[in-house]
Design an enzyme around this catalytic site. Structure first.
Site, PDB file in Angstrom:
ATOM      1  N   TYR A  36       0.867  -1.248   0.155  1.00  0.00           N
ATOM      2  CA  TYR A  36      -0.076  -0.097   0.049  1.00  0.00           C
ATOM      3  C   TYR A  36       0.888   1.476  -0.047  1.00  0.00           C
ATOM      4  O   TYR A  36       1.701   1.221   0.847  1.00  0.00           O
ATOM      5  CB  TYR A  36      -0.982  -0.001   1.187  1.00  0.00           C
ATOM      6  N   CYS A  37       0.585   2.123  -0.977  1.00  0.00           N
ATOM      7  CA  CYS A  37       1.439   3.400  -1.092  1.00  0.00           C
ATOM      8  C   CYS A  37       2.884   3.312  -1.245  1.00  0.00           C
ATOM      9  O   CYS A  37       3.440   2.495  -2.089  1.00  0.00           O
ATOM     10  CB  CYS A  37       1.078   4.306   0.020  1.00  0.00           C
ATOM     11  N   LEU A  38       3.537   3.818  -0.070  1.00  0.00           N
ATOM     12  CA  LEU A  38       5.129   3.375  -0.208  1.00  0.00           C
ATOM     13  C   LEU A  38       5.530   1.980  -0.093  1.00  0.00           C
ATOM     14  O   LEU A  38       6.351   1.473  -0.573  1.00  0.00           O
ATOM     15  CB  LEU A  38       5.914   4.534   0.852  1.00  0.00           C
TER      16      LEU A  38
END
Length: 607
Positions: free
Chosen positions: A338-340
């Site tokens: 998720y995300c980074l």
């Protein structure tokens, strides 16, 4: 810091890699801005810049000034553009004047706010004298939007930054922020006899005192991590100085044979994916018959300033995969980032593919970017001057603090997150309603100096990953090497990872890929549990031999469907799995992974 559990035996891929006769990796030179100062003069320079950066919350004044200078000099050499702006100013003045006198054609307002601008929702804004102030402000905003549009010869980054800064100044000067000009404040003051102003003053003093003593947000009375946040039952089965690995207790008699490993972003606490019981993605997966593991990153201190981006890959993602494949032996892993966390998972997966490590059954990327050429408004904060400024501040502190980092995100939506909130809290006397996600947003983490510098330079500034210039252990990796199927999710209103940027994963990979575009923003779009009202998504499947579709064409060809994307992901994961089996044991004490403590562990509580 708790001691790390014993390291398991090396994986097959690691053994094979060590046995291979390959040349030693050439060292990757550090940038001049990122390496430690070698002379007292350089140390003095960095110390002065660090002190200045703390006062500006990490915003480089030189970067802002150079953008204004670039825009102004090109405008000065464009008489046609100047004439256009003069004509627009004259037109906007007459439109605003006729609107103020009630002479607009058909009675329609001369200017209307954007659909997501709720500052002027109160009906009195359409009545005199408030309508005149609103219309004048919108006319000025329209002129500045035109003035800061792309200009031939000027750097697009400069015009975009000037547009952003002009909008910030306009938002600050909006009539909605001036109590005598805001009809909602006037009405509330009359109705309450001024109590709203007294309550607002009390809120202001409380917030000011908290800022002066550098205090964090007040503890929540309604939400508590481990009680009604991050409360899915499980055990921490591994811990090192970088992360804890949580294994969640099975809730079904049979589970899919392949476990799921969730790699969250280290910029915030992991429990956005295990929020309240009704909207916990982790709880949903466990209840649907999956064995789920999740990384809970530490909140780094100044002592961990030298943690690198590769540490997060090697001692984070790869160590977690080693642990999961030891606890659930002879099975591949469904990895979800998720995300980074999705970015570092992509780097890890490409490295594994390069080295012949085939332990991934599938890869899911949630609002995660692998290409950063269209990374949205965050790119306004990324250039050499800005990054050097941040690096000097982090070099001095050892990390980027929560408030310094969150300030940039608030600036992207200053209208909603700064000024509108201030009006409600300080002039309307309205206490912010507490939600589970707002508690999570306030529970931010720090970013270690070395890692964040490498991330900003290597990915945001230089875009090495998709450009074929990102090296791991001295050798370049490529996303095209990955053969595991992808499930990639973007959200429609994401201002951190814009969905068209997320979609670019389809351009840089050749394997089977499912792309989903869901309603919501960077965080809200992820919290899309079945039964959530008003949710919709688009979904499309690309086979390895298919031609590339640009994002807008893709969106036109895939109609929205009502409901939750969670169900689609559950079914997709099941199709990539080999069948049901008995749940694995919690941890594997005999193989070096005993249970350490109950979920959610200890790192999630670090402040």
């Amino acid at each position: 810091m708790p001691a790390a559990t014993p390291k398991p035996a090396a994986t097959k891929a690691e053994t094979a890699s060590a046995a291979a006769a390959r040349p030693a990796a050439a060292p990757v030179p550090a940038s001049a801005a990122a390496r430690a100062p070698t002379h007292s003069h350089e140390t003095l320079d960095r110390a002065v810049r660090a002190m200045s950066a703390r006062m500006t919350r990490g915003v480089s004044p030189h970067a802002a000034a150079s953008a204004w200078a670039d825009w102004a000099m090109h405008l000065a050499r464009a008489p046609g553009r100047q004439l256009e702006l003069a004509e627009r100013a004259q037109l906007n003045f007459w439109k605003a004047a006729t609107d103020a006198m009630g002479m607009s054609p058909g009675g329609a307002p001369a200017f209307t706010p954007a659909a997501d601008d709720h500052r002027f929702d109160h009906p009195a804004w359409d009545k005199p004298p408030f309508r005149m102030w609103k219309t004048g402000f919108l006319a000025m905003q329209d002129w500045w939007d035109c003035a800061t549009a792309d200009m031939r010869g000027a750097r697009p980054h400069s015009t975009d930054r000037v547009h952003f800064m002009a909008r910030q100044m306009l938002d600050m000067a909006a009539p909605s922020n001036v109590p005598p000009l805001n009809p909602e404040i006037v009405e509330r003051t009359v109705q309450s006899g001024g109590r709203n102003l007294a309550e607002g003053a009390r809120n202001f003093v409380d917030d000011a005192v908290r800022q002066l003593v550098d205090g964090g947000p007040e503890p929540s009375d309604s939400y508590e991590v481990g009680r009604n946040l991050a409360c899915t039952p499980g055990e921490v089965v591994y811990r090192n100085d970088l992360f804890e690995l949580i294994q969640y207790a099975p809730q079904t008699d049979k589970v899919e044979a392949e476990p799921v490993l969730i790699v969250p972003a280290w910029i915030m606490k992991y429990y956005i994916l295990d929020l309240s019981p009704h909207n916990s993605l982790i709880k949903y997966l466990v209840g649907q018959g999956f064995t789920v593991f999740a990384i809970s990153w530490c909140n780094p201190t100044a002592a961990q300033r030298d943690l690198s981006l590769d540490d997060y890959r090697r001692r984070g993602v790869m160590q977690a995969i080693d642990a999961v494949t030891t606890i659930v032996p002879d099975q591949k892993v469904h990895a979800c980032g998720y995300c980074l966390g999705g970015t570092i998972l992509s780097i890890a997966a490409a490295t594994m593919a390069r080295d012949g490590d085939d332990r991934l059954a599938s890869i899911t990327l949630l609002a995660a970017q692998t290409d950063f050429t269209e990374a949205g408004e965050l790119m306004l904060f990324v250039d050499e001057s800005q990054i050097a400024y941040l690096e000097d501040m982090m070099w001095d502190q050892g990390y980027l603090s929560q408030d310094q980092m969150s300030g940039a995100f608030r600036a992207l939506r200053a209208n909603d997150l700064v000024w509108s909130r201030a009006i409600r809290r300080y002039f309307l006397g309205v206490e912010e309603q507490e939600f589970d996600i707002s508690v999570w947003v306030d529970d931010a983490t720090r970013m270690p100096y070395r890692m964040h510098s490498q991330y900003l330079r290597g990915l945001f500034l230089e875009n090495r990953l998709s450009a074929g210039r990102f090296a791991v252990d001295g050798r370049v990796i490529a996303l095209k090497d990955i053969t595991a199927p992808f499930f990639v999710l973007g959200t429609e209103k994401d201002h951190i990872a814009p969905w068209r940027s997320v979609y670019k994963t389809t351009l840089f990979t050749d394997t089977d890929l499912t792309f989903v575009l869901t309603k919501g923003g960077h965080n809200g779009g992820i919290l899309s549990e079945p039964g959530h009202r008003g949710r919709h998504f688009r979904i499309g499947h690309r086979t390895p031999e298919a031609h590339y579709l640009d994002p807008d064409t893709w969106a036109e060809r895939h109609a929205p469907q009502e409901g939750s994307w969670w169900v689609e992901w559950r079914d997709w994961l099941a199709r990539q799995s080999s069948g049901k089996t008995a749940p694995p044991a919690m941890g594997a004490p005999a193989r070096g992974y005993p249970t350490v403590c109950a979920a959610p562990g200890t790192y999630v509580l670090q402040t």
